[in-house]
Design an enzyme around this catalytic site. Sequence first.
Site, PDB file in Angstrom:
ATOM      1  N   LYS A  95       0.795  -1.238   0.000  1.00 30.17           N
ATOM      2  CA  LYS A  95       0.000   0.000   0.000  1.00 30.17           C
ATOM      3  C   LYS A  95       0.826   1.285   0.000  1.00 30.17           C
ATOM      4  O   LYS A  95       0.353   2.346   0.390  1.00 30.17           O
ATOM      5  CB  LYS A  95      -1.008   0.035   1.179  1.00 30.17           C
ATOM      6  CG  LYS A  95      -1.827  -1.203   1.363  1.00 30.17           C
ATOM      7  CD  LYS A  95      -2.339  -1.814   0.087  1.00 30.17           C
ATOM      8  CE  LYS A  95      -3.422  -0.996  -0.582  1.00 30.17           C
ATOM      9  NZ  LYS A  95      -3.823  -1.654  -1.885  1.00 30.17           N
ATOM     10  N   HIS A 145       7.232  -7.519  -2.052  1.00 30.96           N
ATOM     11  CA  HIS A 145       6.941  -6.754  -0.830  1.00 30.96           C
ATOM     12  C   HIS A 145       7.827  -7.230   0.318  1.00 30.96           C
ATOM     13  O   HIS A 145       7.598  -6.874   1.470  1.00 30.96           O
ATOM     14  CB  HIS A 145       5.485  -6.957  -0.392  1.00 30.96           C
ATOM     15  CG  HIS A 145       4.461  -6.263  -1.225  1.00 30.96           C
ATOM     16  ND1 HIS A 145       4.591  -4.971  -1.659  1.00 30.96           N
ATOM     17  CD2 HIS A 145       3.250  -6.683  -1.677  1.00 30.96           C
ATOM     18  CE1 HIS A 145       3.510  -4.627  -2.356  1.00 30.96           C
ATOM     19  NE2 HIS A 145       2.689  -5.647  -2.384  1.00 30.96           N
ATOM     20  N   ARG A 156       6.028   4.980   1.961  1.00 29.34           N
ATOM     21  CA  ARG A 156       4.905   5.894   2.201  1.00 29.34           C
ATOM     22  C   ARG A 156       4.779   6.098   3.695  1.00 29.34           C
ATOM     23  O   ARG A 156       5.038   5.162   4.466  1.00 29.34           O
ATOM     24  CB  ARG A 156       3.621   5.266   1.652  1.00 29.34           C
ATOM     25  CG  ARG A 156       2.411   6.168   1.722  1.00 29.34           C
ATOM     26  CD  ARG A 156       1.172   5.473   1.172  1.00 29.34           C
ATOM     27  NE  ARG A 156       0.087   6.406   0.960  1.00 29.34           N
ATOM     28  CZ  ARG A 156      -1.118   6.072   0.513  1.00 29.34           C
ATOM     29  NH1 ARG A 156      -1.389   4.799   0.220  1.00 29.34           N
ATOM     30  NH2 ARG A 156      -2.051   6.980   0.355  1.00 29.34           N
ATOM     31  N   SER A 209      -4.553   2.844   4.300  1.00 28.93           N
ATOM     32  CA  SER A 209      -4.769   2.225   2.992  1.00 28.93           C
ATOM     33  C   SER A 209      -4.836   0.696   3.123  1.00 28.93           C
ATOM     34  O   SER A 209      -5.670   0.043   2.503  1.00 28.93           O
ATOM     35  CB  SER A 209      -3.640   2.639   2.048  1.00 28.93           C
ATOM     36  OG  SER A 209      -3.833   2.102   0.771  1.00 28.93           O
TER      37      SER A 209
HETATM   38  P1  A3P Z   1      -5.136   4.770  -0.906  1.00 26.47           P
HETATM   39  O1  A3P Z   1      -5.766   3.526  -0.364  1.00 26.47           O
HETATM   40  O2  A3P Z   1      -4.644   5.686   0.176  1.00 26.47           O
HETATM   41  O3  A3P Z   1      -5.992   5.486  -1.903  1.00 26.47           O
HETATM   42  P2  A3P Z   1      -0.313  -0.354  -3.635  1.00 26.47           P
HETATM   43  O4  A3P Z   1      -0.335  -0.239  -5.125  1.00 26.47           O
HETATM   44  O5  A3P Z   1       1.051  -0.438  -3.066  1.00 26.47           O
HETATM   45  O6  A3P Z   1      -1.230  -1.428  -3.169  1.00 26.47           O
HETATM   46  O7  A3P Z   1      -0.837   1.041  -3.062  1.00 26.47           O
HETATM   47  C1  A3P Z   1      -2.174   1.426  -3.215  1.00 26.47           C
HETATM   48  C2  A3P Z   1      -2.315   2.860  -2.796  1.00 26.47           C
HETATM   49  O8  A3P Z   1      -1.681   3.711  -3.776  1.00 26.47           O
HETATM   50  C3  A3P Z   1      -3.765   3.316  -2.724  1.00 26.47           C
HETATM   51  O9  A3P Z   1      -3.804   4.326  -1.710  1.00 26.47           O
HETATM   52  C4  A3P Z   1      -3.960   3.880  -4.117  1.00 26.47           C
HETATM   53  O10 A3P Z   1      -5.065   4.747  -4.246  1.00 26.47           O
HETATM   54  C5  A3P Z   1      -2.643   4.617  -4.288  1.00 26.47           C
HETATM   55  N1  A3P Z   1      -2.338   4.924  -5.694  1.00 26.47           N
HETATM   56  C6  A3P Z   1      -2.356   4.098  -6.747  1.00 26.47           C
HETATM   57  N2  A3P Z   1      -2.075   4.757  -7.882  1.00 26.47           N
HETATM   58  C7  A3P Z   1      -1.862   6.054  -7.544  1.00 26.47           C
HETATM   59  C8  A3P Z   1      -1.527   7.240  -8.264  1.00 26.47           C
HETATM   60  N3  A3P Z   1      -1.377   7.218  -9.594  1.00 26.47           N
HETATM   61  N4  A3P Z   1      -1.394   8.382  -7.568  1.00 26.47           N
HETATM   62  C9  A3P Z   1      -1.552   8.408  -6.232  1.00 26.47           C
HETATM   63  N5  A3P Z   1      -1.873   7.330  -5.497  1.00 26.47           N
HETATM   64  C10 A3P Z   1      -2.022   6.152  -6.133  1.00 26.47           C
END
Ligand code: A3P
Length: 289
Positions: A42, A102, A124, A132
């Site tokens: 996340k 991961h 993050r 998230s």
């Molecule tokens: P949120 O749940 O805070 O919206 P991962 O890909 O590591 O699983 O992370 C997912 C998180 O990254 C989610 O956060 C998602 O919305 C965010 N995310 C994915 N693409 C993004 C982008 N282009 N810009 C900003 N955040 C992004």
Amino acid sequence: TTWKGIAEIAGVPLSADTVDNWSQIQTFKAKPDDLLICTYPKSGTTWIQEIVDMIEQNGDVEKCQRALIQHRHPFIEWARPPQPSGVDKANEMPSPRTLKSHLPAQLLPPSFWTSNCKFIYVARNAKDCMVSYYHFYRMSQVLPDPGTWDEYFEVFINGKVNWGSWFDHVRGWWEIRDRHQILFLFYEDMKRDPKHEIQKVMQFMGKNLDEKILDKIVQETSFEKMKENPMTNRSTVPKSILDQSISPFMRKGTVGDWKNHFTVAQNERFDELYREKMKGTSINFCMKL
Ligand code: A3P
């Protein structure tokens, strides 16, 4: 809360299938021209994958989408028999390969270090990451039920979520960043100045794309674009695995959503724990934009 289907390696909770496949994972043979994208869950994994993909494909959206359909970045520790594992997929793939993991640094297959690969690590801030992950646990139909926010809070701070403690993960990667070819990025920097961060990725990958293509990559990898795109918003994943009616995969994509979840008391407790766990590191996170 009961956490089913999870086993542990060196105190780090991982899916039981990953643990069953551990010897294949640990003996994975990385190659010197591999690029590994690594994150705590996340932290913007999908986002950096899309950026890397776009750079690899020189900003060609069509090619990029095809690459994603073919699962261009095998997930090293992923295993769910009888499907081919992440390692099986990586082994079949032509070089140069981009892979995803991961895993905390200490659990990474050792050949990644000995073959001197390139790594892109995205970190993050802990609070937004935790929020998230909570919503991801809620929507995931294969992970255990996270219970209420308060229940989940305890599980997270004790490092009992899959892939373990955020603190150990981020610290572990931060501490070795100068000893290997690691591009260490922050989600918050990517939000604040995507073009600048994308440029860094491009240089790290040894690419030199012109300004117009760079601008296109910035646009195409925005939250809004990726939320609409079925190749990046995970709408192709069956509801029996990710139920997006509970919470969308592309949820908010902001910095500071933790303020809508943490109580004042939880925030104080978290800050205290944070100081203790991150003591002595020079890492610094932005908590709001
Ligand atoms: P949120 O749940 O805070 O919206 P991962 O890909 O590591 O699983 O992370 C997912 C998180 O990254 C989610 O956060 C998602 O919305 C965010 N995310 C994915 N693409 C993004 C982008 N282009 N810009 C900003 N955040 C992004």
